[in-house]
Motif scaffolding. Structure first.
Motif, short mmCIF file in Angstrom:
data_model
loop_
_atom_site.label_atom_id
_atom_site.label_comp_id
_atom_site.label_asym_id
_atom_site.label_seq_id
_atom_site.Cartn_x
_atom_site.Cartn_y
_atom_site.Cartn_z
N ILE A 108 -0.33 2.21 -4.97
CA ILE A 108 -0.34 0.78 -4.73
C ILE A 108 -1.83 0.68 -3.59
O ILE A 108 -1.79 1.38 -2.57
CB ILE A 108 0.77 0.05 -4.02
CG1 ILE A 108 1.97 0.06 -4.72
CG2 ILE A 108 0.24 -1.38 -3.61
CD1 ILE A 108 3.13 -0.48 -4.13
N SER A 109 -2.73 0.10 -4.05
CA SER A 109 -3.88 0.09 -3.35
C SER A 109 -3.70 -0.88 -2.19
O SER A 109 -3.07 -1.78 -2.16
CB SER A 109 -5.19 -0.66 -4.14
OG SER A 109 -5.44 0.29 -5.21
N SER A 134 -8.14 3.59 -6.24
CA SER A 134 -8.95 4.63 -7.44
C SER A 134 -8.69 6.22 -7.01
O SER A 134 -9.78 6.86 -6.99
CB SER A 134 -10.35 4.42 -7.37
OG SER A 134 -10.73 2.84 -7.78
N ASN A 135 -7.42 6.49 -6.62
CA ASN A 135 -7.19 7.84 -6.21
C ASN A 135 -8.00 8.53 -4.90
O ASN A 135 -8.39 9.57 -5.09
CB ASN A 135 -7.19 8.86 -7.44
CG ASN A 135 -6.07 8.18 -8.42
OD1 ASN A 135 -4.84 8.01 -7.76
ND2 ASN A 135 -6.14 8.72 -9.66
N GLN A 136 -8.39 7.60 -4.17
CA GLN A 136 -9.19 8.13 -3.05
C GLN A 136 -8.90 7.26 -1.61
O GLN A 136 -8.42 6.24 -1.96
CB GLN A 136 -10.63 7.87 -3.28
CG GLN A 136 -11.70 8.28 -1.99
CD GLN A 136 -13.08 8.03 -2.46
OE1 GLN A 136 -13.86 9.07 -3.15
NE2 GLN A 136 -13.70 6.87 -2.09
N LEU A 137 -8.68 8.13 -0.47
CA LEU A 137 -8.33 7.71 0.59
C LEU A 137 -9.60 7.55 1.44
O LEU A 137 -10.57 8.77 1.63
CB LEU A 137 -7.30 8.35 1.32
CG LEU A 137 -6.90 7.73 2.60
CD1 LEU A 137 -6.36 6.49 2.68
CD2 LEU A 137 -6.09 8.79 3.37
N MET A 145 0.70 -1.37 0.22
CA MET A 145 -0.15 -0.05 0.04
C MET A 145 1.00 1.39 0.04
O MET A 145 1.91 1.32 0.61
CB MET A 145 -0.92 -0.05 1.11
CG MET A 145 -1.95 1.31 1.30
SD MET A 145 -2.94 1.02 2.95
CE MET A 145 -3.72 2.38 2.69
N LYS A 146 0.57 2.08 -1.03
CA LYS A 146 1.63 3.47 -1.10
C LYS A 146 0.67 4.37 -1.56
O LYS A 146 -0.30 4.26 -2.82
CB LYS A 146 2.60 3.12 -1.85
CG LYS A 146 3.72 4.32 -1.92
CD LYS A 146 5.13 4.13 -2.61
CE LYS A 146 6.12 4.98 -2.61
NZ LYS A 146 7.06 4.64 -3.32
N PHE A 147 0.61 5.36 -1.02
CA PHE A 147 -0.14 6.80 -1.33
C PHE A 147 0.38 7.99 -0.78
O PHE A 147 1.30 8.14 0.23
CB PHE A 147 -1.76 6.57 -1.13
CG PHE A 147 -1.94 6.67 0.26
CD1 PHE A 147 -2.32 7.88 1.05
CD2 PHE A 147 -1.88 5.53 0.96
CE1 PHE A 147 -2.77 7.95 2.20
CE2 PHE A 147 -2.32 5.53 2.26
CZ PHE A 147 -2.68 6.73 3.09
N PHE A 153 2.60 7.91 2.57
CA PHE A 153 2.16 6.94 3.29
C PHE A 153 2.80 5.32 2.58
O PHE A 153 2.44 5.39 1.31
CB PHE A 153 0.76 6.56 3.56
CG PHE A 153 0.19 7.90 4.59
CD1 PHE A 153 0.15 7.54 6.15
CD2 PHE A 153 0.01 8.96 4.26
CE1 PHE A 153 -0.41 8.60 6.81
CE2 PHE A 153 -0.59 10.04 4.81
CZ PHE A 153 -0.62 9.79 6.27
N GLU A 154 3.34 4.76 3.34
CA GLU A 154 3.73 3.48 2.55
C GLU A 154 3.65 2.33 3.72
O GLU A 154 4.02 2.18 4.87
CB GLU A 154 5.12 3.48 2.13
CG GLU A 154 5.61 2.16 1.39
CD GLU A 154 6.96 2.36 0.59
OE1 GLU A 154 7.21 1.34 -0.11
OE2 GLU A 154 7.31 3.24 0.59
#
Length: 368
Positions: free
Chosen positions: A63-64, A39-42, A1-3, A88-89
């Protein structure tokens, strides 16, 4: 997961969802914030089993995935980060979350996301929409009269009464009653629900935008939900029978007294410096000769008295109240004048204004 996402967005989102994190959670997992990135949403979620909150913000998702971040620690750290963007990772093998911003880097242990009781949205038997301005006004005008005693759960909530063309909220702690109503479009049938004041007070904080918005409300026999913009908040309803508030509101009053809102509020603020020293915060109001005398005394402290103007329609009267019960109402009144209606020194009094005919406040006097 990465964003990554804007710091301002996630700080605001965490502040909102933390309202559903109990200071003493039933299980450790409930102390965390569930996060899901796709999908570009948290999506952020929290719940204490009584209330649940979901908040969505934009994010650049590489990464979802999903994780549960320790709520209190994350809130304090992220709020203090130096940059405008936060990364965040999450490492599933290490169970670690790495948070970066500019030259700052923090790592937190993550709880197991699959153990988190994610929120299921309410699929209500009835749904309707309401202006956020109307809903905020209903909440603000009533919840202050709710009880804080958990031993009497009925009185810790607000009655929501729905009819085809109206919506009404009522709250009482048995010493006072606040009722506010407004119009409601496109609602079919009738319904009565008791909503926890905790939920309504948190919802009121969310409804502070200067831009008018629509709130979507869904009701089931046991739950209610409110959705506005990117925030979804739900709660269990309080079970039981709310008292018949109609019986508490006198049909008529013998004496009606017109008073200046700011003047009386200011006088009570000052006299309350003395009244707070007694057990029931008692102030006495004497109405005569187009004047009101407001006073309080304590043999161990001293006494205070002050006069204000009054237009008295009816008999002269002396009556005592808990100072907070009067001023809690006056703080909400926007009109320069209000009417205090009385039936005697031991009977319930009413407060109304001409500018807000759909609001009534009933307060029980104190024997003195």
């Amino acid at each position: 997961m990465k964003f990554s996402c804007q710091k301002e967005d996630i700080v605001q989102a965490i502040q909102i969802v933390m309202k559903a994190v109990s200071p003493k959670p039933q299980t450790p997992i409930l102390s965390g914030i569930y996060m899901k990135a796709e999908s570009n949403q948290l999506t952020l979620q929290t719940t204490d089993y009584e209330m649940g909150i979901i908040c969505n913000i934009e994010a650049k998702v590489e990464i979802s995935g999903e994780m549960v971040l320790a709520g209190r620690y994350a809130q304090e750290v992220i709020r203090r980060l130096p940059g405008t963007t936060v990364g965040f990772e999450y490492s599933n093998q290490e169970k670690m979350v790495y948070i970066t911003s500019n030259r700052s880097k923090f790592s937190f242990l993550s709880m197991e996301a699959t153990d988190y009781p994610t929120i299921t949205k309410v699929e209500g038997r009835s749904s309707f929409q309401i202006s956020d301005v109307i809903l905020r006004d209903l909440i603000q005008s009533t919840t202050f009269s709710c009880s804080h005693e958990e031993s009497r759960p009925i009185f810790t909530g607000c009655l929501l009464e729905l009819k085809e063309d109206s919506i009404l909220m009522a709250a009482t702690d048995t010493h006072r009653l606040a009722v506010k109503s407004d119009t409601l479009d496109e609602f079919q049938g009738e319904q009565k629900l008791i909503i926890p004041s905790k939920l309504l007070n948190e919802l009121q904080k969310i409804l502070q935008s200067d831009m008018p918005r629509t709130v979507n409300i869904s009701c089931s026999p046991t739950q209610i939900s409110f959705e506005v913009d990117n925030v979804y908040i739900s709660s269990r309803l309080i079970e039981g029978q709310f008292p018949d508030y109609h019986r508490v509101i006198p049909v008529e009053f013998k004496t009606a007294i017109t008073l200046k809102t700011d003047e009386i509020k200011g006088i009570i603020d000052r006299i309350a410096l003395i009244s707070r020293t007694n057990d029931y915060n008692v102030i006495t109001m004497e109405f005569a000769n187009s004047m009101v005398k407001i006073y309080s005394a304590n043999p161990e402290i001293g006494n205070g008295e002050e006069y204000g103007s009054a237009v008295i329609n009816g008999d002269d009267i002396r009556i005592s109240f808990n100072a907070d019960y009067i001023n809690d109402c006056l703080k909400l009144i926007k009109s320069p004048e209000f009417t205090l209606s009385l039936n005697g020194p031991l009977n319930s009094a009413g407060i109304r204004t001409e500018s807000e005919p759909n609001f009534v406040y009933i307060v029980t006097p104190v024997r003195s």
